[in-house]
Design a protein around this motif. Structure first.
Motif, PDB file in Angstrom:
ATOM      1  N   ALA A 290      45.529  41.068  40.006  1.00 21.58           N
ATOM      2  CA  ALA A 290      45.094  39.230  39.171  1.00 21.58           C
ATOM      3  C   ALA A 290      43.850  39.430  38.747  1.00 21.58           C
ATOM      4  CB  ALA A 290      45.433  38.155  39.310  1.00 21.58           C
ATOM      5  N   ARG A 298      44.749  36.811  32.804  1.00 21.18           N
ATOM      6  CA  ARG A 298      45.094  36.234  34.284  1.00 21.18           C
ATOM      7  C   ARG A 298      46.409  34.741  34.469  1.00 21.18           C
ATOM      8  NH1 ARG A 298      40.506  35.021  37.379  1.00 21.18           N
ATOM      9  NH2 ARG A 298      40.452  37.003  37.492  1.00 21.18           N
ATOM     10  N   GLU A 299      46.171  33.928  33.288  1.00 25.59           N
ATOM     11  CA  GLU A 299      46.833  33.256  33.764  1.00 25.59           C
ATOM     12  C   GLU A 299      47.651  33.279  32.636  1.00 25.59           C
ATOM     13  OE1 GLU A 299      44.050  29.831  31.126  1.00 25.59           O
ATOM     14  OE2 GLU A 299      43.071  29.891  32.563  1.00 25.59           O
ATOM     15  N   TYR A 302      50.527  35.238  35.146  1.00 30.40           N
ATOM     16  CA  TYR A 302      50.732  33.790  36.247  1.00 30.40           C
ATOM     17  C   TYR A 302      52.011  32.600  35.278  1.00 30.40           C
ATOM     18  CZ  TYR A 302      46.794  34.399  38.997  1.00 30.40           C
ATOM     19  OH  TYR A 302      45.968  34.740  40.097  1.00 30.40           O
ATOM     20  N   LEU A 314      51.691  38.543  45.506  1.00 27.97           N
ATOM     21  CA  LEU A 314      50.091  38.687  44.790  1.00 27.97           C
ATOM     22  C   LEU A 314      49.347  38.223  45.889  1.00 27.97           C
ATOM     23  CD1 LEU A 314      50.660  36.154  41.626  1.00 27.97           C
ATOM     24  CD2 LEU A 314      49.991  38.055  41.813  1.00 27.97           C
ATOM     25  N   PHE A 322      43.494  32.614  41.944  1.00 28.86           N
ATOM     26  CA  PHE A 322      45.106  32.358  41.872  1.00 28.86           C
ATOM     27  C   PHE A 322      45.390  30.676  41.615  1.00 28.86           C
ATOM     28  CE2 PHE A 322      45.203  36.158  44.719  1.00 28.86           C
ATOM     29  CZ  PHE A 322      45.794  36.899  44.065  1.00 28.86           C
ATOM     30  N   SER A 323      43.724  30.161  41.895  1.00 27.67           N
ATOM     31  CA  SER A 323      44.160  28.203  41.642  1.00 27.67           C
ATOM     32  C   SER A 323      44.801  28.174  40.457  1.00 27.67           C
ATOM     33  CB  SER A 323      42.098  28.388  41.374  1.00 27.67           C
ATOM     34  OG  SER A 323      41.859  28.702  40.480  1.00 27.67           O
ATOM     35  N   LEU A 325      47.345  28.520  40.267  1.00 33.56           N
ATOM     36  CA  LEU A 325      49.221  28.362  41.292  1.00 33.56           C
ATOM     37  C   LEU A 325      49.312  27.693  42.049  1.00 33.56           C
ATOM     38  CD1 LEU A 325      49.820  32.154  41.282  1.00 33.56           C
ATOM     39  CD2 LEU A 325      51.258  30.606  39.516  1.00 33.56           C
ATOM     40  N   ARG A 326      48.060  26.341  41.849  1.00 31.69           N
ATOM     41  CA  ARG A 326      48.130  25.343  43.040  1.00 31.69           C
ATOM     42  C   ARG A 326      49.109  24.496  42.678  1.00 31.69           C
ATOM     43  NH1 ARG A 326      42.396  25.772  42.902  1.00 31.69           N
ATOM     44  NH2 ARG A 326      41.563  26.033  45.506  1.00 31.69           N
ATOM     45  N   ALA A 331      50.621  29.836  49.306  1.00 33.34           N
ATOM     46  CA  ALA A 331      49.526  30.374  49.476  1.00 33.34           C
ATOM     47  C   ALA A 331      49.308  30.860  51.130  1.00 33.34           C
ATOM     48  CB  ALA A 331      48.200  30.266  49.285  1.00 33.34           C
TER      49      ALA A 331
END
Length: 351
Positions: A290, A298-299, A302, A314, A322-323, A325-326, A331
């Protein structure tokens, strides 16, 4: 514990040498000049139910340590017997040079894709390589036992033809998805090319004819192969080509970023293909992938990963990337003591 070490441990639970391609005696933590014994264990859920897989060199130290495997606490002869229980596909920073280096890395990448669809492929490749090693040894020692050589060449021909057929079938199925672009989203459409004379023969003749042709070629080239130290034709000579379709450009002429995007396209298409064919996809191990993509891709990555019937790992050095994917992904931080939950990522809702 390092993040890449974790991915390597997971990769070792399937067929093959794992993410780094290291020999068994090179994997363990160093103690002086030699690596110590090591082990990895994992519990997998799949079509066969729960399977406990273990591998390592427990009790054996040093560069000559032999790797062992166990499935549900029963010993196995080789990792090829795990092919129908576990499979993993990975992208690492080292693979950024996949199209600038030799064919062996591309062939291993392709074979990992094939194993997830055809579990017997691992055994075909291993059997071919075992027969080839025996033939190389006989020729290298100058022992021209015609019957022994013929038996080894027969095994090479059968297993090479089966391996080529499996590789050829996967490339065709992947190309259908890649060219349509339905599984790759914002990533570029690609076309794969299997560069292998045995596969080319299969385009023109049935497998039994190709086996005969390969046996004849091996028998006729014994003197040449003895001088060269290896067979000129067989499953070990296959290579993988890739083309960036929008630019009609071979992957080796693309930029590093474009090559990374092409590999992501292949992995996404492969996961979708295997998910449709087997009901589950192989584990995806994406090391620092990523971080090298722009925000749009990147988005898109995901979104595609969340939609797959696959477990994905990942890694990255910056949690912020990775925000998006919150609330969707778990994580963790890698620390010397092990993995600890990342405070900025709430545990996803199972629903």
């Amino acid at each position: 514990m390092g993040k890449t070490n974790l991915l390597e441990a997971i990769s070792l639970l399937g067929p093959g040498r794992g993410l780094r391609g290291a020999r068994a005696g090179e994997i363990g933590r160093r103690s002086g000049a030699e690596a110590r014994a090591w082990a990895a264990w994992g519990l997998f859920e799949g079509p066969h139910g729960a399977s406990a897989i273990a591998t390592g060199t427990v009790g054996d130290d040093g560069p000559d340590a032999r790797r062992k495997w166990r499935l549900d606490d029963e010993p196995l002869k080789s990792s090829a017997e795990l092919a129908d229980r576990a499979a993993a596909v990975w992208l690492t920073p080292q693979m950024d040079r996949l199209f600038q280096e030799g064919a062996s890395g591309r062939r291993r990448f392709l074979d990992r894709l094939v194993w997830a669809l055809e579990p017997t492929h691992a055994r075909e490749v291993a059997a071919h390589d075992t027969a080839m090693s025996g033939r190389n040894r006989l020729l290298g020692e100058g022992r021209r036992d015609a019957r022994w050589l013929a038996a080894l060449e027969d095994a090479m021909a059968r297993h090479a033809t089966a391996a080529a057929a499996a590789r050829r079938a996967l490339v065709a199925r992947l190309n259908a998805l890649l060219e349509a672009g339905t599984a790759t989203g914002a990533f570029p459409a690609a076309r794969l090319t299997l560069l292998d004379p045995v596969a080319a023969w299969l385009d023109e003749a049935p497998a039994v004819t190709v086996e005969d042709k390969l046996r004849e070629a091996l028998a006729a080239n014994r003197a040449r192969d003895a001088a060269a130290g290896g067979a000129a034709v067989g499953a070990h000579k296959a290579d993988l080509g890739m083309t960036h379709l929008p630019k009609d450009l071979p992957a080796e002429l693309c930029s590093t970023g474009e090559q990374k995007a092409l590999l992501v396209s292949v992995v996404l298409a492969h996961a979708a293909l295997i998910g449709a064919a087997r009901g589950f996809a192989p584990l995806l191990l994406l090391d620092e992938v990523a971080a090298h993509l722009d925000q749009r891709r990147r988005e898109a990555l995901y979104d595609a990963l969340v939609a797959l019937p696959a477990q994905v790992f990942l890694t990255g050095t910056e949690g912020d990337i990775f925000s998006p994917l919150r609330g969707t992904a778990e994580a963790f931080r890698a620390t010397p003591a092990g993995l600890v939950p990342h405070p900025d990522f709430p545990v996803p809702n199972p629903a």
